[in-house]
Design a protein around this motif. Structure first.
Motif, short mmCIF file in Angstrom:
data_model
loop_
_atom_site.label_atom_id
_atom_site.label_comp_id
_atom_site.label_asym_id
_atom_site.label_seq_id
_atom_site.Cartn_x
_atom_site.Cartn_y
_atom_site.Cartn_z
N ASN A 138 0.83 -1.21 0.00
CA ASN A 138 0.00 0.00 0.00
C ASN A 138 0.86 1.26 0.00
O ASN A 138 0.57 2.22 -0.71
N PHE A 139 1.95 1.24 0.76
CA PHE A 139 2.82 2.40 0.86
C PHE A 139 3.54 2.69 -0.46
O PHE A 139 3.68 3.84 -0.87
N LEU A 140 3.99 1.63 -1.15
CA LEU A 140 4.76 1.79 -2.39
C LEU A 140 3.91 1.66 -3.65
O LEU A 140 4.39 1.95 -4.75
N ASP A 141 2.67 1.19 -3.48
CA ASP A 141 1.75 1.00 -4.61
C ASP A 141 2.31 0.07 -5.68
O ASP A 141 2.17 0.31 -6.88
N ILE A 142 2.98 -1.01 -5.23
CA ILE A 142 3.48 -2.04 -6.13
C ILE A 142 3.14 -3.41 -5.54
O ILE A 142 2.96 -3.54 -4.33
N PRO A 143 3.05 -4.44 -6.39
CA PRO A 143 2.84 -5.78 -5.85
C PRO A 143 4.13 -6.33 -5.25
O PRO A 143 5.22 -6.04 -5.75
N LEU A 144 4.00 -7.10 -4.19
CA LEU A 144 5.14 -7.81 -3.62
C LEU A 144 4.90 -9.30 -3.84
O LEU A 144 3.92 -9.87 -3.32
N ASP A 145 5.77 -9.91 -4.63
CA ASP A 145 5.56 -11.31 -5.02
C ASP A 145 6.06 -12.30 -3.97
O ASP A 145 5.45 -13.35 -3.77
N TYR A 146 7.15 -11.96 -3.32
CA TYR A 146 7.76 -12.89 -2.37
C TYR A 146 8.24 -12.14 -1.13
O TYR A 146 8.40 -10.92 -1.15
N TYR A 147 8.48 -12.90 -0.09
CA TYR A 147 9.10 -12.33 1.11
C TYR A 147 10.25 -13.24 1.53
O TYR A 147 10.26 -14.44 1.26
#
Length: 306
Positions: A138-147
């Motif tokens: 939400n903060f960066l407005d990008i999807p995060l695929d993995y952690y």
């Protein structure tokens, strides 16, 4: 006749030696592979996370750009801890590059799932990896695929397993009983943990700490990938298995190694700037909307998102 027998004898000896060498290499390779798969099986921790910022799951076999949230968590006895280290990596194989953004832990933002604003590193304490990923997305407005989550208490084991690392400090300082000099420092595991934890003595505050975090991570990757570390593979994989958790599968790791390895040699460090502000007696880093938008645009372009 005797000379022919001698030649055949030496040929036979050389052949036996060669076969033994091949068998030995094969056994060694199998041992490495078995140790690696055991470590990956231990590290693998799937989570319930589906990004609404990417319609379809990223396909690594098609060499699509992807993103990773790295969490460095101080997990101590009786305390789940907070993610004091938060680093977002975006990987683009076409550009053969990686962008590396450290998010200051005191950054004030909405905690997704809680409905209020707080320090971004508190998201992990409220809702583990899932809430951390949702909040950073939400903060960066990008999807995060993995952690990838690393237990910073156990990170010293990983540093020791690769035989220690070298870092370049910008200042002289003391931390946890260790002395660090300006310039090159050779660190063992405990020293590396102290090096990355220092913040108050640094004139750059949390930004200086972020730089040390990046140095430690890059130092481990560089040392771990060297030929000299092959003899320590069992210790390295054992330390990773104990202290790292990720939703990456073994096959996905193989796809990344196969299709994205050139990108690892070109890592660009990004920074997120803000100003300090005390709200209800709590100090936060406030990131201006223009600065947030600048970082979002750069990451979106690297991920090839419209």
């Amino acid at each position: 006749m005797r000379e022919k027998k001698k030649k055949r004898k030496w040929l036979r000896i050389a052949g036996i030696f060669f076969m033994l060498l091949i068998i030995g290499i094969g056994a060694y390779a199998f041992s490495v592979y078995k140790s690696l798969t055991n470590a990956v099986e231990t590290m693998h921790q799937p989570i319930q996370h589906k990004s609404d910022k990417r319609p379809e799951q990223v396909t690594l076999t098609k060499k699509e750009p992807f993103s990773v949230l790295m969490l460095g968590v101080d997990e101590r006895s009786g305390d789940k801890g907070r993610s004091d280290t938060m680093i977002v990596l975006t990987v683009n194989p076409k550009e053969s590059s990686v962008k590396m953004l450290s998010i200051p832990r005191d950054t004030r933002t909405e905690i997704i799932g809680k409905g209020f604003e707080d320090k971004i590193n508190h998201a992990y304490a409220f809702g583990n990896e899932e809430m951390s990923m949702a909040t950073v997305e939400n903060f960066l407005d990008i999807p995060l695929d993995y952690y990838v989550k690393v237990n910073m208490e156990g990170f010293k084991d990983i540093v020791d397993a690769v035989g220690g690392i070298n870092v370049n400090s910008s200042i002289d300082f003391k931390q946890d009983g260790y002395n660090f000099v300006k310039g090159n420092n050779s660190l063992n595991g405990k020293e590396a943990l102290a090096y990355v934890r220092m913040r108050k003595q640094d004139p750059n505050g949390d930004f200086g700490r972020q730089d040390r975090q990046r140095q430690i991570i890059q130092g481990v990757i560089k040392k771990g990938a060297s030929v000299s570390s092959l003899t320590n593979f069992d210790d390295i994989f054992g330390a990773l298995g104990k202290n790292v958790r990720t939703n990456l599968t073994f096959n996905e790791m193989k796809d990344i190694q196969k299709n994205y390895r050139d990108a690892g040699s070109n890592i660009e460090q990004m920074s997120l700037k803000g100003s300090g502000q005390t709200i209800n007696k709590v100090w936060y880093l406030i990131v201006a909307q223009e600065e947030q938008q600048r970082v979002q645009n750069e990451l979106k372009a690297h991920l090839e998102l419209n």
